[in-house]
Design an enzyme around this catalytic site. Sequence first.
Site, short mmCIF file in Angstrom:
data_model
loop_
_atom_site.label_atom_id
_atom_site.label_comp_id
_atom_site.label_asym_id
_atom_site.label_seq_id
_atom_site.Cartn_x
_atom_site.Cartn_y
_atom_site.Cartn_z
N SER A 1 -47.42 63.43 70.43
CA SER A 1 -48.07 64.66 70.90
C SER A 1 -49.07 65.19 69.88
CB SER A 1 -47.02 65.73 71.19
OG SER A 1 -46.24 66.02 70.04
N ASN B 1 -36.17 71.15 67.74
CA ASN B 1 -36.10 71.94 68.97
C ASN B 1 -36.39 73.41 68.71
OD1 ASN B 1 -35.34 69.51 70.00
ND2 ASN B 1 -33.23 70.09 70.50
N HIS C 1 -65.24 90.44 105.07
CA HIS C 1 -65.50 89.18 105.75
C HIS C 1 -66.91 88.64 105.45
CE1 HIS C 1 -61.87 89.98 108.15
NE2 HIS C 1 -62.34 91.21 108.29
N SER D 1 -83.09 72.69 86.55
CA SER D 1 -82.88 71.44 87.27
C SER D 1 -83.71 70.35 86.61
CB SER D 1 -83.31 71.59 88.73
OG SER D 1 -83.40 70.33 89.36
N LYS E 1 -86.07 75.86 89.77
CA LYS E 1 -84.67 76.28 89.86
C LYS E 1 -84.21 77.07 88.64
CE LYS E 1 -82.02 75.44 92.54
NZ LYS E 1 -81.19 74.22 92.61
N ASN F 1 -80.29 78.10 87.83
CA ASN F 1 -78.97 77.92 88.43
C ASN F 1 -77.88 78.73 87.73
OD1 ASN F 1 -80.03 75.96 90.20
ND2 ASN F 1 -79.76 74.36 88.67
N GLU G 1 -70.61 79.24 88.70
CA GLU G 1 -70.05 78.14 89.49
C GLU G 1 -68.87 77.49 88.79
OE1 GLU G 1 -74.11 76.74 91.84
OE2 GLU G 1 -73.54 75.76 89.97
N TYR H 1 -32.30 71.24 75.45
CA TYR H 1 -33.62 70.67 75.27
C TYR H 1 -33.71 69.31 75.94
CZ TYR H 1 -37.87 68.79 73.29
OH TYR H 1 -39.12 68.24 73.16
N GLN I 1 -42.00 68.65 76.21
CA GLN I 1 -43.25 68.34 75.53
C GLN I 1 -44.44 68.56 76.45
OE1 GLN I 1 -43.47 64.82 72.86
NE2 GLN I 1 -45.15 64.12 74.16
#
Length: 483
Positions: free
Chosen positions: A41, A128, A174, A295, A301, A303, A308, A335, A340
Amino acid sequence: MDLDDEHEFARDAHLPPQATTLWHGRFTGGPSESLLAYTVSLPYDQRMWSDDIAGSCAHVRMLARVGLLDGAERDAILAALDAVGAEMASGSFAFVESDEDIHTAIERRVTEIAGAAGGKLHTARSRNDQVATALRLWCKRELGDVAVRLVEMQEALLDQAIGAGDAYLPGYTHLQRAQPVLLSHHLMAHGWALGRDVSRLVDALRRLDVSPLGAGALAGSSLPIDPVGTARDLGFAKAFDNSLDAVSDRDFVAEAVFDLAMIGIHLSRIGEEWVLWTSGEFGFARLDDGYATGSSMLPQKKNPDIAELARGKSGRLIGNLTGLLSTLKGLPMAYNRDLQEDKEPLFDSVEQVTLAVAALTGMIATATFDTGRMAAAADEESMAATDLAEFLVRGGTPFREAHAIVGAHVQANLAGKGSLADLVRADERLGAEAAELVRPGVGVRMRSSRGGAGPAARDAQIESYRAMLADEIGTLRTLVDPG
């Protein structure tokens, strides 16, 4: 021996024998490379190095207080931990192949520096309770930072709200135009949602403020350790009450990942609106060049990529939550190595939310608004329909009847039988006084009820909003920087 076996043997053969792990005593051989590759890890948990060192320092001081280390041993280990911290901070720390995680890497290096004394670092401690302690310390710092950044975003929304004055735009239900609302009111609506996010993070910080150090692998220790002392030393509000719960509890991680997913949803809603507002079809807002992209093919453009991505990454945050909950749902006490899997979704969610909040805060703070275009959209005659119905209600007409009367006039207007103002003026139940409500800019001033979208209610709301921010800042100052 086939080629695969020979390759496996060759890879294992160059590993240092037995002492490459913290658990080699029970085993006659070293771990296979495939085991290490699957269980390692270190690539992601090394971000907890400072938390692990802090926990280790507190543990060493406690061992010395209770007589399990002498003064020379304590000083040697603490000096080694300081040296490791300096190496980590400078980027000069040298990891080796057998470093399974950040905790084993630090202990290995401490033992190299401190010699025999370093072998006592892990006395009365398990990975642990060690990992759980470091993770809680990490969460206290990082979730506090997220909360502080959210407050900064709330402040940016307030600054824009104040700067907007009495500018107004259509309010939507709506995604259909419903009633005019002040732009300031709309911006602060997002600020109140972020305030709930801050509140949830504060609650989570208070609940996770429990030290697991001293719980051991699962059952505590027969040695005279002092978990309350280490909890106090590390700045935790209290020590654990049940060792089994202490090492197996990941409620705090699940709660944090939920809170972050909820923040992501709120950021996504902001993102969706700004995608719409900055489109040519709406044209309500313009992005600063520093917070927009172009773009590669279309020269015209501009953007809203930040908006987004805030919308898109919310799905990732939700996925982190559902994946973590699925991992936790079937684990027996205490544990299990499954735990992990708590770190990657947590770390990723914190990182993504932190990046999103910073980018969106800048986007909002630097944006400009086309208040004329907003007003033109909000001044559509039909937007006065509710005000006309409430005019009739004030004269004693039941609301359902008033609703039908005004609805009929809206239908006639849509059918080309006259402007709504003329139709209202010609109706003796409404007349010239009611027709004034159809004039541009009148309707938004009618919203006077508490929390409403009109100027008077907005002014009162600003004071409440400021009080919320002051309360949040005071609370976070206590929790995040109690010194």
